[in-house]
Design a protein around this motif. Structure first.
Motif, PDB file in Angstrom:
ATOM      1  N   GLU A   1       2.354   7.848   0.003  1.00  0.00           N
ATOM      2  CA  GLU A   1       2.007   6.585   0.642  1.00  0.00           C
ATOM      3  C   GLU A   1       3.073   6.130   1.640  1.00  0.00           C
ATOM      4  OE1 GLU A   1       0.990   1.988  -0.604  1.00  0.00           O
ATOM      5  OE2 GLU A   1       0.801   3.565  -2.097  1.00  0.00           O
TER       6      GLU A   1
ATOM      7  N   ASP B   1       2.226   4.201  -4.423  1.00  0.00           N
ATOM      8  CA  ASP B   1       2.872   3.110  -5.147  1.00  0.00           C
ATOM      9  C   ASP B   1       1.920   2.588  -6.217  1.00  0.00           C
ATOM     10  OD1 ASP B   1       4.941   3.463  -3.384  1.00  0.00           O
ATOM     11  OD2 ASP B   1       4.452   1.721  -2.157  1.00  0.00           O
ATOM     12  N   ASN B   2       2.488   2.018  -7.249  1.00  0.00           N
ATOM     13  CA  ASN B   2       1.724   1.482  -8.369  1.00  0.00           C
ATOM     14  C   ASN B   2       1.374   0.026  -8.068  1.00  0.00           C
ATOM     15  OD1 ASN B   2       0.545   1.236 -10.837  1.00  0.00           O
ATOM     16  ND2 ASN B   2       2.446   1.227 -11.995  1.00  0.00           N
ATOM     17  N   ASP B   3       0.401  -0.171  -7.159  1.00  0.00           N
ATOM     18  CA  ASP B   3      -0.016  -1.514  -6.765  1.00  0.00           C
ATOM     19  C   ASP B   3      -1.479  -1.474  -6.330  1.00  0.00           C
ATOM     20  OD1 ASP B   3      -0.024  -0.412  -4.162  1.00  0.00           O
ATOM     21  OD2 ASP B   3       1.833  -1.382  -3.586  1.00  0.00           O
ATOM     22  N   PRO B   4      -2.103  -2.624  -6.061  1.00  0.00           N
ATOM     23  CA  PRO B   4      -3.524  -2.637  -5.684  1.00  0.00           C
ATOM     24  C   PRO B   4      -3.844  -1.807  -4.432  1.00  0.00           C
ATOM     25  CG  PRO B   4      -2.844  -4.835  -6.334  1.00  0.00           C
ATOM     26  CD  PRO B   4      -1.593  -3.982  -6.278  1.00  0.00           C
ATOM     27  N   ALA B   5      -2.966  -1.823  -3.434  1.00  0.00           N
ATOM     28  CA  ALA B   5      -3.207  -1.020  -2.225  1.00  0.00           C
ATOM     29  C   ALA B   5      -3.217   0.466  -2.564  1.00  0.00           C
ATOM     30  CB  ALA B   5      -2.151  -1.322  -1.165  1.00  0.00           C
TER      31      ALA B   5
ATOM     32  N   ASP C   1      -3.991   1.752  -5.468  1.00  0.00           N
ATOM     33  CA  ASP C   1      -5.212   2.025  -6.229  1.00  0.00           C
ATOM     34  C   ASP C   1      -6.397   2.284  -5.307  1.00  0.00           C
ATOM     35  OD1 ASP C   1      -3.827   1.700  -8.604  1.00  0.00           O
ATOM     36  OD2 ASP C   1      -4.490  -0.380  -8.881  1.00  0.00           O
ATOM     37  N   GLY C   2      -6.531   1.465  -4.274  1.00  0.00           N
ATOM     38  CA  GLY C   2      -7.630   1.647  -3.320  1.00  0.00           C
ATOM     39  C   GLY C   2      -7.508   2.953  -2.554  1.00  0.00           C
TER      40      GLY C   2
ATOM     41  N   ARG D   1      -5.969   5.646  -3.533  1.00  0.00           N
ATOM     42  CA  ARG D   1      -6.199   6.740  -4.473  1.00  0.00           C
ATOM     43  C   ARG D   1      -7.691   7.026  -4.610  1.00  0.00           C
ATOM     44  NH1 ARG D   1      -3.459   5.406  -9.302  1.00  0.00           N
ATOM     45  NH2 ARG D   1      -5.013   3.796  -9.564  1.00  0.00           N
ATOM     46  N   HIS D   2      -8.481   5.991  -4.831  1.00  0.00           N
ATOM     47  CA  HIS D   2      -9.915   6.174  -5.017  1.00  0.00           C
ATOM     48  C   HIS D   2     -10.549   6.850  -3.800  1.00  0.00           C
ATOM     49  CE1 HIS D   2     -14.012   5.458  -6.251  1.00  0.00           C
ATOM     50  NE2 HIS D   2     -14.237   4.901  -5.079  1.00  0.00           N
TER      51      HIS D   2
ATOM     52  N   SER E   1       1.935   9.714 -10.820  1.00  0.00           N
ATOM     53  CA  SER E   1       2.150   8.282 -11.048  1.00  0.00           C
ATOM     54  C   SER E   1       3.600   7.978 -11.405  1.00  0.00           C
ATOM     55  CB  SER E   1       1.259   7.803 -12.195  1.00  0.00           C
ATOM     56  OG  SER E   1      -0.095   8.012 -11.868  1.00  0.00           O
TER      57      SER E   1
ATOM     58  N   GLU F   1       7.239   0.629 -10.130  1.00  0.00           N
ATOM     59  CA  GLU F   1       6.392   0.309  -8.981  1.00  0.00           C
ATOM     60  C   GLU F   1       6.203   1.482  -8.031  1.00  0.00           C
ATOM     61  OE1 GLU F   1       7.180  -3.330  -6.899  1.00  0.00           O
ATOM     62  OE2 GLU F   1       7.840  -4.298  -8.752  1.00  0.00           O
TER      63      GLU F   1
END
Length: 111
Positions: free
Chosen positions: A2, A45-49, A51-52, A54-55, A72, A76
């Motif tokens: 990222e 990074d381990n955050d909402p951005a 996560d999106g 990644r999907h 992972s 953070e």
């Protein structure tokens, strides 16, 4: 990866693995795949951005016939893991996340 810090931190643990920093979660999600790519490790990074990204990236990779595996961090991001826990602990934390043959190839040489 990222971001630059995330990618460079993992690069410290896996110096022989090819890596690219996308500079943001949005850029990572839109990454173009090289034609000969068969396995993709996604570092984010381990955050909402993250996560999106990644999907989206996992779906696109699967559709392209690429095996995609998410690495992972424990905190953070991998830069924070490296700074807080050290290089040996970072290597140990990602060892179980790598495919066995990649673990042998990249972590054995880096040790």
């Amino acid at each position: 990866g990222e971001g630059i810090e995330t990618t460079l931190s993992l690069r410290c643990a896996l110096p022989d693995m090819a890596m690219a920093a996308a500079l943001s979660a949005a850029h990572l999600a839109a990454m173009l795949f090289p034609p000969n790519l068969r396995r993709l490790y996604v570092i984010l990074d381990n955050d909402p951005a993250g996560d999106g990204a990644r999907h989206s990236l996992l779906e696109r990779a699967t559709d392209a016939g690429i095996e995609a595996i998410v690495l992972s961090p424990e905190t953070e991001d991998f830069n924070e893991d490296l700074r807080h826990f050290g290089l040996a602990a970072l290597r140990a934390s990602i060892a179980d996340q790598l495919m066995r043959k990649d673990r042998i190839c990249y972590l054995t040489r880096a040790a």
